[in-house]
Design a protein around this motif. Structure first.
Motif, PDB file in Angstrom:
ATOM      1  N   UNK A 192       6.200  25.167 -17.761  1.00  0.00           N
ATOM      2  CA  UNK A 192       6.267  23.717 -17.614  1.00  0.00           C
ATOM      3  C   UNK A 192       7.171  23.329 -16.445  1.00  0.00           C
ATOM      4  N   UNK A 193       8.279  24.033 -16.270  1.00  0.00           N
ATOM      5  CA  UNK A 193       9.173  23.717 -15.155  1.00  0.00           C
ATOM      6  C   UNK A 193       8.509  24.002 -13.816  1.00  0.00           C
ATOM      7  N   UNK A 194       7.765  25.092 -13.733  1.00  0.00           N
ATOM      8  CA  UNK A 194       7.041  25.392 -12.499  1.00  0.00           C
ATOM      9  C   UNK A 194       5.997  24.314 -12.229  1.00  0.00           C
ATOM     10  N   UNK A 195       5.277  23.915 -13.275  1.00  0.00           N
ATOM     11  CA  UNK A 195       4.257  22.874 -13.111  1.00  0.00           C
ATOM     12  C   UNK A 195       4.870  21.543 -12.707  1.00  0.00           C
ATOM     13  N   UNK A 196       6.071  21.260 -13.211  1.00  0.00           N
ATOM     14  CA  UNK A 196       6.745  20.012 -12.836  1.00  0.00           C
ATOM     15  C   UNK A 196       7.047  19.997 -11.337  1.00  0.00           C
ATOM     16  N   UNK A 197       7.471  21.144 -10.784  1.00  0.00           N
ATOM     17  CA  UNK A 197       7.733  21.226  -9.347  1.00  0.00           C
ATOM     18  C   UNK A 197       6.445  21.052  -8.553  1.00  0.00           C
ATOM     19  N   UNK A 198       5.381  21.664  -9.033  1.00  0.00           N
ATOM     20  CA  UNK A 198       4.091  21.516  -8.363  1.00  0.00           C
ATOM     21  C   UNK A 198       3.655  20.053  -8.387  1.00  0.00           C
ATOM     22  N   UNK A 199       3.831  19.398  -9.532  1.00  0.00           N
ATOM     23  CA  UNK A 199       3.442  17.989  -9.661  1.00  0.00           C
ATOM     24  C   UNK A 199       4.232  17.108  -8.700  1.00  0.00           C
ATOM     25  N   UNK A 200       5.519  17.427  -8.512  1.00  0.00           N
ATOM     26  CA  UNK A 200       6.333  16.656  -7.571  1.00  0.00           C
ATOM     27  C   UNK A 200       5.812  16.814  -6.143  1.00  0.00           C
ATOM     28  N   UNK A 201       5.434  18.029  -5.793  1.00  0.00           N
ATOM     29  CA  UNK A 201       4.858  18.266  -4.468  1.00  0.00           C
ATOM     30  C   UNK A 201       3.562  17.492  -4.284  1.00  0.00           C
ATOM     31  N   UNK A 202       2.725  17.508  -5.301  1.00  0.00           N
ATOM     32  CA  UNK A 202       1.442  16.802  -5.218  1.00  0.00           C
ATOM     33  C   UNK A 202       1.675  15.300  -5.044  1.00  0.00           C
ATOM     34  N   UNK A 203       2.654  14.777  -5.764  1.00  0.00           N
ATOM     35  CA  UNK A 203       2.969  13.352  -5.627  1.00  0.00           C
ATOM     36  C   UNK A 203       3.389  13.016  -4.199  1.00  0.00           C
ATOM     37  N   UNK A 204       4.211  13.864  -3.606  1.00  0.00           N
ATOM     38  CA  UNK A 204       4.656  13.629  -2.227  1.00  0.00           C
ATOM     39  C   UNK A 204       3.482  13.654  -1.255  1.00  0.00           C
ATOM     40  N   UNK A 205       2.598  14.630  -1.414  1.00  0.00           N
ATOM     41  CA  UNK A 205       1.451  14.746  -0.513  1.00  0.00           C
ATOM     42  C   UNK A 205       0.436  13.620  -0.735  1.00  0.00           C
ATOM     43  N   UNK A 206       0.333  13.143  -1.974  1.00  0.00           N
ATOM     44  CA  UNK A 206      -0.570  12.025  -2.260  1.00  0.00           C
ATOM     45  C   UNK A 206      -0.109  10.775  -1.530  1.00  0.00           C
ATOM     46  N   UNK A 207       1.196  10.533  -1.539  1.00  0.00           N
ATOM     47  CA  UNK A 207       1.741   9.378  -0.816  1.00  0.00           C
ATOM     48  C   UNK A 207       1.495   9.514   0.680  1.00  0.00           C
ATOM     49  N   UNK A 208       1.671  10.734   1.190  1.00  0.00           N
ATOM     50  CA  UNK A 208       1.451  10.952   2.623  1.00  0.00           C
ATOM     51  C   UNK A 208       0.000  10.683   3.008  1.00  0.00           C
ATOM     52  N   UNK A 209      -0.929  11.071   2.134  1.00  0.00           N
ATOM     53  CA  UNK A 209      -2.349  10.920   2.454  1.00  0.00           C
ATOM     54  C   UNK A 209      -2.839   9.489   2.313  1.00  0.00           C
ATOM     55  N   UNK A 210      -2.069   8.631   1.620  1.00  0.00           N
ATOM     56  CA  UNK A 210      -2.493   7.255   1.437  1.00  0.00           C
ATOM     57  C   UNK A 210      -3.170   7.008   0.112  1.00  0.00           C
ATOM     58  N   UNK A 211      -3.002   7.918  -0.855  1.00  0.00           N
ATOM     59  CA  UNK A 211      -3.599   7.769  -2.177  1.00  0.00           C
ATOM     60  C   UNK A 211      -4.356   9.014  -2.587  1.00  0.00           C
ATOM     61  N   UNK A 212      -4.628   9.113  -3.901  1.00  0.00           N
ATOM     62  CA  UNK A 212      -5.268  10.321  -4.411  1.00  0.00           C
ATOM     63  C   UNK A 212      -6.687  10.481  -3.883  1.00  0.00           C
ATOM     64  N   UNK A 213      -7.415   9.389  -3.776  1.00  0.00           N
ATOM     65  CA  UNK A 213      -8.789   9.500  -3.284  1.00  0.00           C
ATOM     66  C   UNK A 213      -8.822  10.032  -1.864  1.00  0.00           C
TER      67      UNK A 213
END
Length: 419
Positions: free
Chosen positions: A149-170
């Motif tokens: 779960x801790x590893x997945x939490x770090x991955x989720x944080x990275x995904x959130x950062x990259x989603x913001x950079x891309x302009x949204x999940x879509x």
């Protein structure tokens, strides 16, 4: 009962920096379905196969850098071929290295989980072996779930950062699809790097206060004085196209490319382009000039930490652009940048007394790098490594790219690439 979990939280907290670097440059036809054959095997480590796509993912920044200079006419075909081959061999080596470290990281984490479960189980007293075994299995599953779960939490944080950079999940999903990278594969890349960082940090601990003799520090200062020059005073102006204002990276890159094309054709002046297109209000108010220099009335606090993060990268990129020249399209995490350098003054040598702390940091980092490399060489010696595609695919040579409009359009230098 929680030493492993606390240990993981401490070690993994630094891994996000490395894992964040794994996001591919997604707006790129280099990895389109038409250009990378599925399941082509480039190398193997024991029974684990490394695909051509994995190696190309690592190789593509160097490829794009080389192709951009060919496009500009600053690199001839022969030198380009040599650069590409050297970069390809380096990418193969990195892919093999990642695989070997990932395998060891998986074993290491599994052993740590078992050890922690055994320690916790030994604290309990059971009269029957069956009860003891059941308790151990319960504790093992609990510790494993917490670690995962801790590893997945770090991955989720990275995904959130990259989603913001891309302009949204879509937008992020669209960019992944354009690069022929599935969501699952991308998540796995992030997860693997977090685990590798965990293993390396435990196997070669991050030590503080490493002592070096005064003579070692002085010798480094004398030998590498270029590293202790203060930043050159670079007078430049700049156009910023914000990802967030243009639907993500794809839209921003498209607009920035159009601006560069108009500048090259003298259809618009740099001044006019700044006023019409730049999303950086502080520099627009100064005619596109870097708004930090004294006399312009801006404070560090007023400009904001997020802006300062990419501004430092813009300054680094400006340092390698000749006076009077305009940069190609450059990228930061926030957007696209176009720089025009007006003048430059060389930096001054930092006094030894002011450089000592930095030298200790450099020497410590070099020492740890050597220790990590020593660890890798020991692991590699035990592995069976096969290189199946020792040369880069000919379809990515400059002569072939010139005949491929899609690949040619994809050529853009990344910010700070040091062309």
């Amino acid at each position: 009962r929680r030493p492993l979990l606390l240990w993981l939280m401490l070690i993994l907290s630094v891994s996000i920096i490395h894992a964040g670097d794994l996001l591919p440059d997604l707006d790129d036809d280099l990895l389109s379905p038409e250009t990378v054959e599925e399941k082509t095997i480039a190398a193997a480590v024991d029974d684990r196969e490394i695909t051509l796509e994995e190696v190309v993912n690592i190789w593509q920044p160097a490829w794009r850098n080389t192709m951009a200079r060919c496009e500009e006419g600053t690199l001839d075909t022969t030198m380009a071929e040599q650069e590409l081959q050297v970069a390809w061999e380096s990418s193969l080596a990195e892919a093999v290295r990642n695989e070997i470290f990932y395998r060891e990281a998986s074993l290491f984490i599994s052993e740590k989980i078992s050890m922690q479960a055994e320690n916790m189980s030994s604290e309990e007293s059971y009269g029957k072996d069956e009860a003891a075994e059941a308790n151990y299995q319960y504790l093992h599953n609990r510790v494993k779930a917490a670690v995962e779960q801790q590893i997945e939490d770090l991955v989720a944080t990275n995904i959130q950062n990259h989603t913001q950079r891309a302009g949204g999940k879509s937008q992020l999903l669209a960019l992944l699809a354009a690069s022929n990278t599935t969501w699952q594969d991308w998540r796995e890349q992030l997860r693997r790097q977090v685990m590798i960082s965990l293993y390396q940090n435990e196997s070669v601990p991050l030590t503080e206060g490493t002592e070096f003799s005064p003579s070692e520090i002085r010798a480094y200062y004398k030998r590498y004085q270029n590293e202790f020059l203060s930043p050159p005073k670079i007078h430049f102006r700049h156009i910023f196209i914000n990802f967030a204002h243009h639907g993500g990276e794809v839209g921003a890159r498209k607009l920035a490319s159009e601006i560069i094309n108009r500048l090259q054709k003298n259809e618009i002046s740099f001044d006019a382009a700044i006023k019409e297109f730049s999303d950086d209000a502080p520099s627009v108010a100064c005619g596109g000039l870097d708004p930090i220099p004294d006399g312009l009335g801006n404070t560090m606090e007023a400009l904001g930490p997020a802006r300062l993060a990419w501004l430092s990268k813009v300054r680094d990129a400006a340092a390698v652009i000749p006076t009077g020249k305009t940069s190609p399209l450059l990228l930061s995490e926030a957007g696209c940048h176009i720089i025009q350098v007006l003048s430059q003054e060389p930096g001054e040598l930092l006094p030894f007394s002011d450089a000592q702390e930095k030298i200790v940091e450099i020497l410590s980092a070099r020492k740890r790098h050597g220790e990590v490399e020593e660890l890798y060489q020991k692991l590699r010696a035990k592995a069976k490594v096969r290189i199946l595609i020792p040369n880069y695919p000919a379809k990515y040579s400059w002569s072939e790219v010139q005949q491929n409009p899609a690949l040619r359009r994809s050529i853009n230098l990344e910010l700070g690439s040091g062309q």
